[in-house]
Structure formats: C-alpha cells, structure tokens
Design an enzyme around this catalytic site. Structure first.
Site, short mmCIF file in Angstrom:
data_model
loop_
_atom_site.label_atom_id
_atom_site.label_comp_id
_atom_site.label_asym_id
_atom_site.label_seq_id
_atom_site.Cartn_x
_atom_site.Cartn_y
_atom_site.Cartn_z
N ARG A 44 -0.37 -12.39 -3.76
CA ARG A 44 -1.26 -11.28 -4.08
C ARG A 44 -1.05 -10.88 -5.54
O ARG A 44 0.08 -10.81 -6.01
CB ARG A 44 -0.96 -10.10 -3.17
CG ARG A 44 -1.43 -10.31 -1.77
CD ARG A 44 -1.24 -9.04 -0.92
NE ARG A 44 -1.83 -9.23 0.38
CZ ARG A 44 -1.18 -9.74 1.42
NH1 ARG A 44 0.09 -10.10 1.30
NH2 ARG A 44 -1.79 -9.89 2.56
N GLU B 288 10.11 -21.72 -10.71
CA GLU B 288 11.17 -22.60 -11.17
C GLU B 288 10.55 -23.83 -11.81
O GLU B 288 9.62 -24.41 -11.27
CB GLU B 288 12.04 -23.04 -9.98
CG GLU B 288 13.17 -23.97 -10.38
CD GLU B 288 14.02 -24.42 -9.20
OE1 GLU B 288 15.14 -24.88 -9.44
OE2 GLU B 288 13.54 -24.31 -8.04
N GLU C 240 -2.80 -20.01 -3.71
CA GLU C 240 -3.95 -19.15 -3.50
C GLU C 240 -3.63 -17.78 -4.10
O GLU C 240 -2.71 -17.10 -3.64
CB GLU C 240 -4.24 -18.98 -2.01
CG GLU C 240 -5.28 -17.94 -1.70
CD GLU C 240 -5.34 -17.57 -0.23
OE1 GLU C 240 -5.64 -16.40 0.06
OE2 GLU C 240 -5.07 -18.44 0.62
N ASN D 143 -7.31 -8.30 -4.31
CA ASN D 143 -7.99 -7.26 -3.54
C ASN D 143 -8.56 -6.26 -4.54
O ASN D 143 -7.81 -5.60 -5.26
CB ASN D 143 -7.02 -6.59 -2.57
CG ASN D 143 -6.54 -7.56 -1.52
OD1 ASN D 143 -7.33 -8.05 -0.73
ND2 ASN D 143 -5.26 -7.88 -1.53
N HIS E 209 -1.24 -24.40 1.32
CA HIS E 209 -1.11 -23.53 0.14
C HIS E 209 -0.10 -22.43 0.37
O HIS E 209 0.32 -22.16 1.48
CB HIS E 209 -2.47 -22.92 -0.25
CG HIS E 209 -3.03 -21.97 0.77
ND1 HIS E 209 -3.92 -22.37 1.73
CD2 HIS E 209 -2.81 -20.66 0.98
CE1 HIS E 209 -4.24 -21.34 2.49
NE2 HIS E 209 -3.58 -20.28 2.06
N HIS F 161 10.66 -18.71 -4.52
CA HIS F 161 9.99 -19.09 -5.76
C HIS F 161 9.07 -20.28 -5.52
O HIS F 161 9.14 -20.95 -4.50
CB HIS F 161 11.02 -19.44 -6.84
CG HIS F 161 11.91 -20.58 -6.46
ND1 HIS F 161 13.13 -20.40 -5.86
CD2 HIS F 161 11.77 -21.92 -6.61
CE1 HIS F 161 13.69 -21.57 -5.64
NE2 HIS F 161 12.88 -22.52 -6.08
#
Length: 140
Positions: A9, A117, A55, A59, A5, A74
């Site tokens: 964030r 993209e 992922e 937070n 993965h 990207h």
C-alpha cells in the site's frame, strides 16, 4: 502453485512510482483504476523477469500513513553491479540504509518505508570505497 505478486500500500502513487520505476528501474506492467472502489492498482516487474510482480495499491482517500514494521520483511532484487546500482539510487536521492560494504548486499527503502534488498549477482565484488567506510543509516 505459482507466485503472482506482493502487494504494497502506498500513500502517494506518483512518489512511489518515482522510486520503484524511476530510481529502482522496475517497469509498469499494467494499471487498473477502480473509481467505484476509489483505488488504483499498478503492477510492476523487473525488466526481463518472468517471476512475481509488485502490486502498488493506492487508496484515493487515505490520508493517514500505513503502519510499517519489520514484520513485512523486504523485497529482494538481484543486480548486475551492486556498487553501480547503489550509486544510481543515491543520485536519484535515495538513501542507502545499509551500504554494500561486503560487495554483496545493500538495503534501501521506498518512500512508504518498504525495505528493498539489493543482492550482487554471482559472487561478491571486492570491497570498495566509498561503500566500505559508510555506516548504516536508520533501520531497514
């Protein structure tokens, strides 16, 4: 070795999911809540894709934006019809930063500034309006 993965964030999980799932069309594969660490992980994948996942890391207590830059590069997704994909994203309120003037490639950004993209499957489609006349918007 197998690719698993890419982690991104995000500041607002609902806004990120509205983009990645609602507008871009990915699906949520699994979600992990970690109250002790005060974060949530949401894994996303393209429909029918057995490859890597995204992922989204949220937070809970982060109040400042995460720095972004072109150093990240990207994410890239192949689409059946680049024009239809861009029209669907625009209808969802997403800015097409680099329109598919060439019938092959476009760029959009997530709410957190991650570049995405979009690449036409197979050969480029014939150039078509309104994309042919559209200018770039911002950076991607």
């Amino acid at each position: 070795m197998r690719f698993l993965h890419t982690m991104l964030r995000v500041r607002d999980l609902d806004q990120a999911l509205a983009f990645f799932v609602g507008a871009l069309g990915l699906r949520e594969v699994r979600r992990t809540e970690r109250p002790e660490g005060r974060f949530t992980l949401v894994f996303l994948a393209a429909e029918g894709d057995a490859g890597g996942e995204i992922e989204l890391t949220y937070n809970w207590d982060e109040t400042e934006g995460y720095p972004t830059g072109r150093f990240f590069g990207h994410l890239a997704y192949e689409v059946e019809d680049i024009y239809a994909a861009c029209a669907r994203l625009q209808a969802a309120g997403v800015v097409v930063n680099r329109p598919p003037r060439d019938g092959r490639m476009a760029f959009v950004k997530s709410p957190d500034g991650h570049s995405i993209e979009l690449i036409q499957r197979g050969g480029a489609l014939p150039p078509a309006e309104p994309w042919l006349s559209m200018s770039n918007t911002g950076a991607w």
